[in-house]
Scaffold this motif. Structure first.
Motif, PDB file in Angstrom:
ATOM      1  N   GLU A  99       0.835  -1.191   0.000  1.00 17.26           N
ATOM      2  CA  GLU A  99       0.000   0.000   0.000  1.00 17.26           C
ATOM      3  C   GLU A  99       0.871   1.243   0.000  1.00 17.26           C
ATOM      4  O   GLU A  99       1.945   1.262   0.610  1.00 17.26           O
ATOM      5  CB  GLU A  99      -0.917   0.028   1.227  1.00 17.26           C
ATOM      6  CG  GLU A  99      -2.091  -0.936   1.143  1.00 17.26           C
ATOM      7  CD  GLU A  99      -3.039  -0.773   2.315  1.00 17.26           C
ATOM      8  OE1 GLU A  99      -2.614  -0.161   3.322  1.00 17.26           O
ATOM      9  OE2 GLU A  99      -4.187  -1.245   2.240  1.00 17.26           O
ATOM     10  N   GLU A 100       0.416   2.280  -0.682  1.00 14.63           N
ATOM     11  CA  GLU A 100       1.089   3.564  -0.672  1.00 14.63           C
ATOM     12  C   GLU A 100       0.065   4.658  -0.418  1.00 14.63           C
ATOM     13  O   GLU A 100      -1.123   4.509  -0.735  1.00 14.63           O
ATOM     14  CB  GLU A 100       1.827   3.816  -1.984  1.00 14.63           C
ATOM     15  CG  GLU A 100       0.929   3.920  -3.194  1.00 14.63           C
ATOM     16  CD  GLU A 100       1.689   4.277  -4.450  1.00 14.63           C
ATOM     17  OE1 GLU A 100       2.842   4.719  -4.329  1.00 14.63           O
ATOM     18  OE2 GLU A 100       1.127   4.112  -5.553  1.00 14.63           O
ATOM     19  N   LEU A 101       0.519   5.762   0.177  1.00 17.81           N
ATOM     20  CA  LEU A 101      -0.342   6.897   0.457  1.00 17.81           C
ATOM     21  C   LEU A 101      -0.184   7.918  -0.664  1.00 17.81           C
ATOM     22  O   LEU A 101       0.916   8.428  -0.906  1.00 17.81           O
ATOM     23  CB  LEU A 101       0.020   7.522   1.811  1.00 17.81           C
ATOM     24  CG  LEU A 101      -0.299   6.667   3.044  1.00 17.81           C
ATOM     25  CD1 LEU A 101       0.215   7.339   4.309  1.00 17.81           C
ATOM     26  CD2 LEU A 101      -1.795   6.413   3.153  1.00 17.81           C
ATOM     27  N   VAL A 102      -1.276   8.217  -1.342  1.00 22.90           N
ATOM     28  CA  VAL A 102      -1.271   9.131  -2.478  1.00 22.90           C
ATOM     29  C   VAL A 102      -2.046  10.389  -2.088  1.00 22.90           C
ATOM     30  O   VAL A 102      -3.213  10.300  -1.691  1.00 22.90           O
ATOM     31  CB  VAL A 102      -1.908   8.473  -3.717  1.00 22.90           C
ATOM     32  CG1 VAL A 102      -1.911   9.439  -4.887  1.00 22.90           C
ATOM     33  CG2 VAL A 102      -1.160   7.194  -4.070  1.00 22.90           C
ATOM     34  N   PRO A 103      -1.443  11.588  -2.165  1.00 22.86           N
ATOM     35  CA  PRO A 103      -2.173  12.811  -1.818  1.00 22.86           C
ATOM     36  C   PRO A 103      -3.228  13.150  -2.864  1.00 22.86           C
ATOM     37  O   PRO A 103      -2.991  13.016  -4.071  1.00 22.86           O
ATOM     38  CB  PRO A 103      -1.065  13.871  -1.757  1.00 22.86           C
ATOM     39  CG  PRO A 103       0.021  13.348  -2.632  1.00 22.86           C
ATOM     40  CD  PRO A 103      -0.030  11.862  -2.524  1.00 22.86           C
ATOM     41  N   TRP A 104      -4.393  13.564  -2.407  1.00 18.06           N
ATOM     42  CA  TRP A 104      -5.445  13.969  -3.332  1.00 18.06           C
ATOM     43  C   TRP A 104      -5.879  15.423  -3.125  1.00 18.06           C
ATOM     44  O   TRP A 104      -6.587  15.984  -3.980  1.00 18.06           O
ATOM     45  CB  TRP A 104      -6.663  13.048  -3.246  1.00 18.06           C
ATOM     46  CG  TRP A 104      -7.239  12.859  -1.871  1.00 18.06           C
ATOM     47  CD1 TRP A 104      -6.895  11.901  -0.970  1.00 18.06           C
ATOM     48  CD2 TRP A 104      -8.276  13.636  -1.249  1.00 18.06           C
ATOM     49  NE1 TRP A 104      -7.640  12.024   0.185  1.00 18.06           N
ATOM     50  CE2 TRP A 104      -8.508  13.084   0.039  1.00 18.06           C
ATOM     51  CE3 TRP A 104      -9.042  14.731  -1.641  1.00 18.06           C
ATOM     52  CZ2 TRP A 104      -9.452  13.593   0.919  1.00 18.06           C
ATOM     53  CZ3 TRP A 104      -9.987  15.246  -0.764  1.00 18.06           C
ATOM     54  CH2 TRP A 104     -10.181  14.681   0.491  1.00 18.06           C
ATOM     55  N   GLU A 105      -5.439  16.053  -2.029  1.00 21.58           N
ATOM     56  CA  GLU A 105      -5.767  17.470  -1.822  1.00 21.58           C
ATOM     57  C   GLU A 105      -4.822  18.054  -0.778  1.00 21.58           C
ATOM     58  O   GLU A 105      -4.438  17.376   0.177  1.00 21.58           O
ATOM     59  CB  GLU A 105      -7.219  17.637  -1.380  1.00 21.58           C
ATOM     60  CG  GLU A 105      -7.699  19.074  -1.337  1.00 21.58           C
ATOM     61  CD  GLU A 105      -9.188  19.167  -1.059  1.00 21.58           C
ATOM     62  OE1 GLU A 105      -9.977  19.145  -2.023  1.00 21.58           O
ATOM     63  OE2 GLU A 105      -9.571  19.238   0.130  1.00 21.58           O
ATOM     64  N   GLU A 106      -4.481  19.329  -0.990  1.00 14.34           N
ATOM     65  CA  GLU A 106      -3.611  20.033  -0.045  1.00 14.34           C
ATOM     66  C   GLU A 106      -4.169  21.425   0.214  1.00 14.34           C
ATOM     67  O   GLU A 106      -4.580  22.131  -0.709  1.00 14.34           O
ATOM     68  CB  GLU A 106      -2.190  20.148  -0.593  1.00 14.34           C
ATOM     69  CG  GLU A 106      -1.259  20.932   0.338  1.00 14.34           C
ATOM     70  CD  GLU A 106       0.103  21.209  -0.273  1.00 14.34           C
ATOM     71  OE1 GLU A 106       1.023  21.573   0.475  1.00 14.34           O
ATOM     72  OE2 GLU A 106       0.238  21.067  -1.509  1.00 14.34           O
ATOM     73  N   HIS A 107      -4.154  21.804   1.485  1.00 13.15           N
ATOM     74  CA  HIS A 107      -4.497  23.165   1.897  1.00 13.15           C
ATOM     75  C   HIS A 107      -3.221  23.786   2.464  1.00 13.15           C
ATOM     76  O   HIS A 107      -2.782  23.448   3.572  1.00 13.15           O
ATOM     77  CB  HIS A 107      -5.614  23.156   2.936  1.00 13.15           C
ATOM     78  CG  HIS A 107      -6.911  22.620   2.409  1.00 13.15           C
ATOM     79  ND1 HIS A 107      -7.885  23.413   1.846  1.00 13.15           N
ATOM     80  CD2 HIS A 107      -7.378  21.340   2.339  1.00 13.15           C
ATOM     81  CE1 HIS A 107      -8.901  22.661   1.467  1.00 13.15           C
ATOM     82  NE2 HIS A 107      -8.622  21.393   1.758  1.00 13.15           N
ATOM     83  N   LEU A 108      -2.629  24.663   1.677  1.00 10.28           N
ATOM     84  CA  LEU A 108      -1.356  25.279   2.016  1.00 10.28           C
ATOM     85  C   LEU A 108      -1.603  26.667   2.609  1.00 10.28           C
ATOM     86  O   LEU A 108      -2.240  27.514   1.969  1.00 10.28           O
ATOM     87  CB  LEU A 108      -0.470  25.378   0.772  1.00 10.28           C
ATOM     88  CG  LEU A 108       0.880  26.068   0.927  1.00 10.28           C
ATOM     89  CD1 LEU A 108       1.764  25.323   1.924  1.00 10.28           C
ATOM     90  CD2 LEU A 108       1.579  26.186  -0.424  1.00 10.28           C
ATOM     91  N   ILE A 109      -1.105  26.888   3.820  1.00  8.60           N
ATOM     92  CA  ILE A 109      -1.288  28.164   4.523  1.00  8.60           C
ATOM     93  C   ILE A 109       0.065  28.849   4.622  1.00  8.60           C
ATOM     94  O   ILE A 109       0.989  28.317   5.244  1.00  8.60           O
ATOM     95  CB  ILE A 109      -1.885  27.945   5.920  1.00  8.60           C
ATOM     96  CG1 ILE A 109      -3.217  27.195   5.821  1.00  8.60           C
ATOM     97  CG2 ILE A 109      -2.076  29.272   6.640  1.00  8.60           C
ATOM     98  CD1 ILE A 109      -3.790  26.793   7.177  1.00  8.60           C
ATOM     99  N   THR A 110       0.178  30.015   4.018  1.00 12.03           N
ATOM    100  CA  THR A 110       1.398  30.823   4.079  1.00 12.03           C
ATOM    101  C   THR A 110       1.103  32.074   4.887  1.00 12.03           C
ATOM    102  O   THR A 110       0.209  32.853   4.526  1.00 12.03           O
ATOM    103  CB  THR A 110       1.887  31.209   2.671  1.00 12.03           C
ATOM    104  OG1 THR A 110       2.120  30.020   1.909  1.00 12.03           O
ATOM    105  CG2 THR A 110       3.181  32.009   2.759  1.00 12.03           C
ATOM    106  N   LEU A 111       1.835  32.268   5.963  1.00 10.58           N
ATOM    107  CA  LEU A 111       1.641  33.421   6.842  1.00 10.58           C
ATOM    108  C   LEU A 111       2.861  34.326   6.757  1.00 10.58           C
ATOM    109  O   LEU A 111       3.987  33.900   7.044  1.00 10.58           O
ATOM    110  CB  LEU A 111       1.422  32.974   8.287  1.00 10.58           C
ATOM    111  CG  LEU A 111       0.186  32.103   8.559  1.00 10.58           C
ATOM    112  CD1 LEU A 111       0.087  31.798  10.057  1.00 10.58           C
ATOM    113  CD2 LEU A 111      -1.082  32.765   8.047  1.00 10.58           C
TER     114      LEU A 111
END
Length: 267
Positions: A99-111
């Protein structure tokens, strides 16, 4: 990328903890697949809907403190944090399916941390605009959410909260193709006295005899004994291996070492 929601804010360092808390709870509320009764959290004159989850709350608080230690205490002017949602997918290997973990969405917060002005008018509070951006993205990209498989405790979806995450181009890059399996090699065994040589030498020794008065008779018996025939066969095998030489590969060198030849290095 249509799977990345980039929220970029310029705030005072004193607002880092409440703004991160509000954004993280809002992200998990919009992407939770559990049937829970939402709660309302009030931060910086904003109402944030959140899904109560003790595990998520503990992790959110821990990551906020890690972010503060990484960027606030060091006097940095900029810091990033990301929530990455992942899906477990089968991966074919050479000998098994893993099994592998595949990203399907990212919420990137830059401050961006500005220490010049601490107070801001209510109409210029950045949190309200960030929450509107977040809710709009989650509604428009609801097709990103993969189907849930399994129970709420053990399913095919997971998440990670990353401090100073890698660029989205690296995070969503396809995994490298599997390499060919490494060929295991080992050097041939070192020359040693094998059981065959020891047996031949033992057989070649004159057997004990009580008749010591007739040495010629003893030599004749030893010449006609099976030991002499065995030793002759071993000598013939040695000669054959010497004649073949390196053409027989590693196995030939190993056999040559067994019959007294020096072994070479691995191929």
């Amino acid at each position: 990328m249509d799977s990345v929601n980039h929220i970029e804010l310029t705030i005072h360092p004193s607002q880092v903890r409440p703004i991160l808390r509000a954004l993280l709870f809002a992200i998990f509320f919009h992407r939770t697949l559990d049937a829970v009764e939402p709660e309302t959290l009030e931060l910086l004159d904003s109402h944030i809907a959140c899904a109560p989850n003790p595990t998520v709350e503990r992790e959110v608080n821990a990551k906020i403190e890690e972010f503060a230690k990484e960027f606030l205490e060091t006097g940095a002017e900029r810091g990033e944090l990301a929530v990455v949602f992942l899906q477990k997918k089968p991966k074919k290997g050479w000998f098994a399916i893993t099994e592998e973990l595949v990203p399907w969405e990212e919420h990137l917060i830059t401050l961006h941390l500005s220490r010049t002005s601490r107070q801001q008018p209510a109409t210029q509070q950045p949190l309200s605009g960030a929450l509107l951006q977040l809710s709009t993205f989650c509604v428009e990209k609801k097709g990103n959410v993969p189907p849930l498989v399994g129970s709420s405790d053990q399913n095919n979806l997971s998440y990670q909260i990353l401090i100073a995450p890698p660029p989205p181009s690296e995070l969503f890059a396809p995994s490298s193709p599997p390499l060919y399996p490494t060929r295991l090699t080992s050097p041939p065994p070192a020359p040693s006295t094998t059981n065959a040589i020891a047996t031949a030498r033992d057989l070649a020794l004159p057997p004990p005899s009580s008749d010591l008065s007739n040495p010629d008779n003893t030599s004749a018996k030893r010449a006609s004994s099976p030991a002499s025939a065995t030793l002759g066969y071993l000598e013939q095998a040695k000669g054959g291996l010497r004649a073949v030489g390196a053409g027989v590969g590693w196995g030939g060198r190993a056999m040559g070492a067994a019959f007294g030849r020096g072994g070479g290095g691995g191929y």
